[in-house]
Every structure is written in structure tokens, then in C-alpha cells.
Design an enzyme around this catalytic site. Structure first.
Site, PDB file in Angstrom:
ATOM      1  CB  THR A 265      -0.945   0.025   1.219  1.00  0.00           C
ATOM      2  OG1 THR A 265      -1.645   1.269   1.216  1.00  0.00           O
ATOM      3  CG2 THR A 265      -0.192  -0.100   2.539  1.00  0.00           C
TER       4      THR A 265
ATOM      5  CE  LYS B 273     -11.419  -0.287  -2.020  1.00  0.00           C
ATOM      6  NZ  LYS B 273     -11.174   0.596  -3.156  1.00  0.00           N
TER       7      LYS B 273
ATOM      8  CG  ASP C 184     -11.918   4.195  -3.953  1.00  0.00           C
ATOM      9  OD1 ASP C 184     -10.803   4.632  -3.624  1.00  0.00           O
ATOM     10  OD2 ASP C 184     -12.288   3.025  -3.718  1.00  0.00           O
TER      11      ASP C 184
ATOM     12  N   GLY D 118     -14.567  -2.505 -18.519  1.00  0.00           N
ATOM     13  CA  GLY D 118     -14.713  -3.255 -17.272  1.00  0.00           C
ATOM     14  C   GLY D 118     -16.095  -3.066 -16.684  1.00  0.00           C
TER      15      GLY D 118
ATOM     16  CG  ASN E 189     -16.835  -6.728 -18.279  1.00  0.00           C
ATOM     17  OD1 ASN E 189     -15.663  -6.392 -18.052  1.00  0.00           O
ATOM     18  ND2 ASN E 189     -17.455  -7.647 -17.571  1.00  0.00           N
TER      19      ASN E 189
ATOM     20  CG  LEU F 165      -9.946   3.901 -13.130  1.00  0.00           C
ATOM     21  CD1 LEU F 165     -11.201   3.443 -12.404  1.00  0.00           C
ATOM     22  CD2 LEU F 165      -9.831   5.420 -13.039  1.00  0.00           C
TER      23      LEU F 165
ATOM     24  N   GLY G 219      -3.936   6.282 -12.741  1.00  0.00           N
ATOM     25  CA  GLY G 219      -4.786   6.361 -11.542  1.00  0.00           C
ATOM     26  C   GLY G 219      -4.095   6.883 -10.292  1.00  0.00           C
TER      27      GLY G 219
HETATM   28  P1  NAP Z   1     -12.950  -6.211 -10.216  1.00  0.00           P
HETATM   29  O1  NAP Z   1     -14.233  -5.962  -9.511  1.00  0.00           O
HETATM   30  O2  NAP Z   1     -12.177  -7.453  -9.935  1.00  0.00           O
HETATM   31  O3  NAP Z   1     -13.242  -6.130 -11.808  1.00  0.00           O
HETATM   32  C1  NAP Z   1     -12.246  -6.471 -12.725  1.00  0.00           C
HETATM   33  C2  NAP Z   1     -12.686  -6.140 -14.138  1.00  0.00           C
HETATM   34  O4  NAP Z   1     -11.577  -6.425 -15.019  1.00  0.00           O
HETATM   35  C3  NAP Z   1     -13.859  -6.994 -14.649  1.00  0.00           C
HETATM   36  O5  NAP Z   1     -14.651  -6.208 -15.492  1.00  0.00           O
HETATM   37  C4  NAP Z   1     -13.161  -8.103 -15.429  1.00  0.00           C
HETATM   38  O6  NAP Z   1     -13.942  -8.637 -16.486  1.00  0.00           O
HETATM   39  C5  NAP Z   1     -12.006  -7.330 -16.035  1.00  0.00           C
HETATM   40  N1  NAP Z   1     -10.904  -8.239 -16.379  1.00  0.00           N
HETATM   41  C6  NAP Z   1     -10.055  -8.849 -15.525  1.00  0.00           C
HETATM   42  N2  NAP Z   1      -9.169  -9.611 -16.214  1.00  0.00           N
HETATM   43  C7  NAP Z   1      -9.492  -9.476 -17.532  1.00  0.00           C
HETATM   44  C8  NAP Z   1      -8.947 -10.002 -18.745  1.00  0.00           C
HETATM   45  N3  NAP Z   1      -7.891 -10.808 -18.720  1.00  0.00           N
HETATM   46  N4  NAP Z   1      -9.509  -9.624 -19.906  1.00  0.00           N
HETATM   47  C9  NAP Z   1     -10.569  -8.797 -19.950  1.00  0.00           C
HETATM   48  N5  NAP Z   1     -11.132  -8.260 -18.836  1.00  0.00           N
HETATM   49  C10 NAP Z   1     -10.598  -8.593 -17.643  1.00  0.00           C
HETATM   50  O7  NAP Z   1     -11.892  -5.005  -9.971  1.00  0.00           O
HETATM   51  P2  NAP Z   1     -12.208  -3.542  -9.417  1.00  0.00           P
HETATM   52  O8  NAP Z   1     -12.171  -3.563  -7.939  1.00  0.00           O
HETATM   53  O9  NAP Z   1     -13.404  -3.008 -10.124  1.00  0.00           O
HETATM   54  O10 NAP Z   1     -10.888  -2.740  -9.885  1.00  0.00           O
HETATM   55  C11 NAP Z   1     -10.668  -2.417 -11.240  1.00  0.00           C
HETATM   56  C12 NAP Z   1      -9.396  -1.586 -11.428  1.00  0.00           C
HETATM   57  O11 NAP Z   1      -9.479  -0.340 -10.747  1.00  0.00           O
HETATM   58  C13 NAP Z   1      -8.118  -2.258 -10.920  1.00  0.00           C
HETATM   59  O12 NAP Z   1      -7.157  -2.217 -11.946  1.00  0.00           O
HETATM   60  C14 NAP Z   1      -7.670  -1.405  -9.773  1.00  0.00           C
HETATM   61  O13 NAP Z   1      -6.257  -1.312  -9.680  1.00  0.00           O
HETATM   62  C15 NAP Z   1      -8.245  -0.041 -10.135  1.00  0.00           C
HETATM   63  N6  NAP Z   1      -8.438   0.825  -8.946  1.00  0.00           N
HETATM   64  C16 NAP Z   1      -7.715   1.978  -8.857  1.00  0.00           C
HETATM   65  C17 NAP Z   1      -7.870   2.814  -7.749  1.00  0.00           C
HETATM   66  C18 NAP Z   1      -7.077   4.085  -7.651  1.00  0.00           C
HETATM   67  O14 NAP Z   1      -7.088   4.730  -6.591  1.00  0.00           O
HETATM   68  N7  NAP Z   1      -6.432   4.509  -8.711  1.00  0.00           N
HETATM   69  C19 NAP Z   1      -8.786   2.475  -6.738  1.00  0.00           C
HETATM   70  C20 NAP Z   1      -9.509   1.300  -6.865  1.00  0.00           C
HETATM   71  C21 NAP Z   1      -9.317   0.472  -7.969  1.00  0.00           C
HETATM   72  P3  NAP Z   1     -14.967  -9.868 -16.240  1.00  0.00           P
HETATM   73  O15 NAP Z   1     -16.195  -9.261 -15.636  1.00  0.00           O
HETATM   74  O16 NAP Z   1     -15.187 -10.428 -17.583  1.00  0.00           O
HETATM   75  O17 NAP Z   1     -14.273 -10.823 -15.293  1.00  0.00           O
END
Ligand code: NAP
Length: 294
Positions: free
Chosen positions: A24, A75, A111, A135, A159, A232, A255
Site C-alpha cells: 500500500t 470494501k 474513491d 470493465g 466488458n 485507473l 490512476g
Molecule cells: P474487479 O471488480 O475485480 O473487476 C475487474 C474487471 O476487469 C472486470 O470487469 C473483469 O472482467 C475485467 N478483467 C479482468 N481480467 C481481464 C482479462 N484478462 N480480460 C478482460 N477483462 C478482464 O476489480 P475492481 O475492484 O473493479 O478494480 C478495477 C481496477 O481499478 C483495478 O485495476 C484497480 O487497480 C483499479 N483501482 C484503482 C484505484 C485508484 O485509486 N487509482 C482504486 C480502486 C481500484 P470480467 O467481468 O469479464 O471478469
């Protein structure tokens, strides 16, 4: 790091609940702000096992913690143990910040306000925009709600699993009270209207360390539809999605600023003090130093 500050009987503690927590950047943000603002506060990560979320929240309360951040994968899991939930966080269905109130913890989601503040700082506007979201996970859903709230005219959620995008679009339309979001499979971007250019928010995990060098869509034809790409992901600082966006002539952002501002807003909630931009910049520099990037 905490050279000028004494830890003593008055020191307040804030913590991070998650698993894992070892990578973190939040301690760099909060401890830098506390030191710069002369607040007698320390921020410590706590790795919490999957079956101990309830105990962690109750323990934090019993130990008189001022507040906590909550990260993956808890979360939503912490929600049943909170005394109160901020209406925005309740709609999103996830909190990343707990603030001590008299009776227990109140949950917030910083967030999305963090992302909004980052976008404002980067001169990326949402009002009147047509937006592509890559996504349909927890963050993509919250992003779509933010867009609806901030006056975007349309969101197209693309997605891998189209059923998930459909479910998110339906929920977001319920939240927005209008037909705002629609769902598409990733490969169906070719069906987007010819000549239209979009703001695109990358909210999948694809391209994240250690799998940098991957993008969820590789084709140049997609990036020609993007005037601004907002990833992000913050590690690596320059993702493949950003490279492809820039190569096609668009602006691209990562991000990191979202991460910064979600932390700054949490800090403001805990301390009741406003963080000036100059201090936020200092926290940003500390964060980048902790990550080993320029
Ligand atoms: P999540 O709920 O696990 O969702 C992941 C998403 O990525 C889903 O739509 C999934 O598609 C897709 N995905 C994963 N692997 C894939 C692949 N190989 N090919 C195509 N699609 C794929 O994750 P989340 O919590 O929403 O987080 C998403 C992103 O936001 C992460 O990268 C995280 O680092 C970022 N984030 C950034 C911050 C910041 O402060 N900058 C804060 C929070 C999160 P499927 O539905 O088809 O599985």
C-alpha cells in the site's frame, strides 16, 4: 520518516484494513500529511484474514482508532459492521473509509470523489461527455454512477463478460433514473458510431503490474475513437492502454492522482481539516517516491 513528530499518549491512530496490505501507498500519503500539518496522528496498515473482518472493525473501535481505510477484498464485506453509511457509499455498495463517530464507524466511499477531483485537476470534464468504460467490476460500476451524477450524457460499458456489463448498466440506469448506460462486449466497439470520439475510463485489471504490457483492447481502430484515456491503474505509471491512447493522438492519464485524492479526502474526514493543494502535492511526491517513480 517521522523525525519531527513524537508518538506519545495523545497520538491518534488510523489504519488500513485489507489483505494483502504490504504494497500500500497509503502510509506515505497520511503520514506525510500528518507531519506537514502538525497532526499527532499515525497511519498503520493491518493485514486482516478473511474470517476476521467483523473482529477487525470491532477491534479498531475498541482500540480507539480514529478511522480506517478499507481496501481489497473488504470494501463491501465491512458494511454489516458499520453504524452508519454515507448515502453515496450506500448506493455504490462499497466503502473505503471508516470514520469514528460516537456510536461506531461511519462508512464513506472516497474513491469516486477522489477520481472526480483528480479528473478536475487534469482538466478532464464529464459534463456533456459520452464515455466508454472498460470493465464492469466494482470500480467500473461506481465510475458509471459518478458519470451519471456529474452530467455525462451517456456511458457505454464494455466488458469481457457482457452479462456483467448488462447488470451494471441496468443498476446504473436505476440510479440515474434515465436510460444512461448501455452494455457491450469488448469486441463490439466496432459498432460504436463512426466519427464519434469519447472519454474512455479503463477500469479493468488488465495491464497492472506484473502484467504490464497488456491492454484489454489492442486494436488501433478502438483508440482512434478515444480523445482522452483515463486508466485507473497506477502501477505501472504508464500502462499499455495509455501508450495506445497517446499513439492514436489522445491524452492519457493514470490512476495515481485518484489514489492521492481518495487519501486526501479520507484524511480530511478524519481530522476535520482541509488539505491545501500544496500539501496534497507533497503527499503526491512522497507517494511517488515510495513507489520508486519520477
Ligand atoms: P474487479 O471488480 O475485480 O473487476 C475487474 C474487471 O476487469 C472486470 O470487469 C473483469 O472482467 C475485467 N478483467 C479482468 N481480467 C481481464 C482479462 N484478462 N480480460 C478482460 N477483462 C478482464 O476489480 P475492481 O475492484 O473493479 O478494480 C478495477 C481496477 O481499478 C483495478 O485495476 C484497480 O487497480 C483499479 N483501482 C484503482 C484505484 C485508484 O485509486 N487509482 C482504486 C480502486 C481500484 P470480467 O467481468 O469479464 O471478469
Amino acid at each position: 520518516m517521522r523525525g519531527k513528530m513524537n508518538i506519545n499518549g495523545y497520538t491518534r491512530t488510523c489504519g488500513l484494513i485489507g489483505n494483502p496490505v504490504e504494497h500500500t501507498m497509503s502510509p506515505a500519503i497520511h503520514n506525510t500529511l500528518a507531519e506537514a500539518m502538525g497532526e499527532n496522528l499515525v497511519y498503520v496498515p493491518f493485514r486482516v484474514p478473511e474470517d476476521s473482518v467483523k473482529e477487525a472493525v470491532e477491534g479498531a473501535l475498541a482500540l480507539n482508532l480514529l478511522g480506517c481505510n478499507v481496501t481489497v477484498p473488504y470494501k463491501s464485506a465491512v458494511l454489516p459492521y458499520l453504524k452508519e453509511i454515507d448515502p453515496l457509499a450506500e448506493k455504490i455498495g462499497a466503502v473505503n473509509t471508516l470514520v469514528r463517530t460516537g456510536r461506531g464507524f461511519k462508512g464513506y466511499n472516497t474513491d469516486m470523489p477522489g477520481l472526480y477531483r483528480a479528473m478536475c485537476g487534469d482538466d478532464v470534464k464529464l459534463e456533456g461527455e459520452k464515455v466508454l468504460i472498460l470493465g464492469a467490476g466494482g470500480v467500473a460500476r461506481a465510475v458509471a454512477m459518478l458519470l451519471a451524477q456529474k452530467g455525462a450524457v451517456q456511458a457505454v460499458i464494455l466488458n469481457r463478460t457482457v452479462e456483467k456489463a448488462e447488470k451494471v448498466a441496468e443498476e446504473v440506469n436505476g440510479f440515474a433514473g434515465r436510460r444512461f448506460a448501455e452494455a457491450m462486449a469488448l469486441s463490439d466497439y466496432t459498432m460504436l458510431p463512426e466519427g464519434e470520439r469519447y472519454l474512455c475510463i479503463q477500469a479493468t485489471n488488465v495491464g497492472m503490474y506484473p502484467k504490464q504490457g497488456e491492454a484489454v483492447i489492442e486494436e488501433e481502430a478502438f483508440y482512434q475513437k478515444v480523445h482522452t484515456g483515463y486508466d485507473l491503474i497506477f502501477n505501472p505509471a504508464k500502462t499499455r492502454f495509455m501508450e495506445l491512447t497517446e499513439k492514436a493522438g489522445g491524452r492519457a492519464f493514470n490512476g495515481l492522482k485518484m489514489l492521492l485524492w481518495q487519501g486526501v479526502i479520507a484524511y480530511e474526514l478524519w481530522t476535520g481539516r482541509e488539505v491545501e493543494d500544496e500539501l496534497a502535492e507533497r503527499a503526491y511526491a512522497a507517494m511517488k517516491q515510495a513507489m520508486g517513480i519520477e
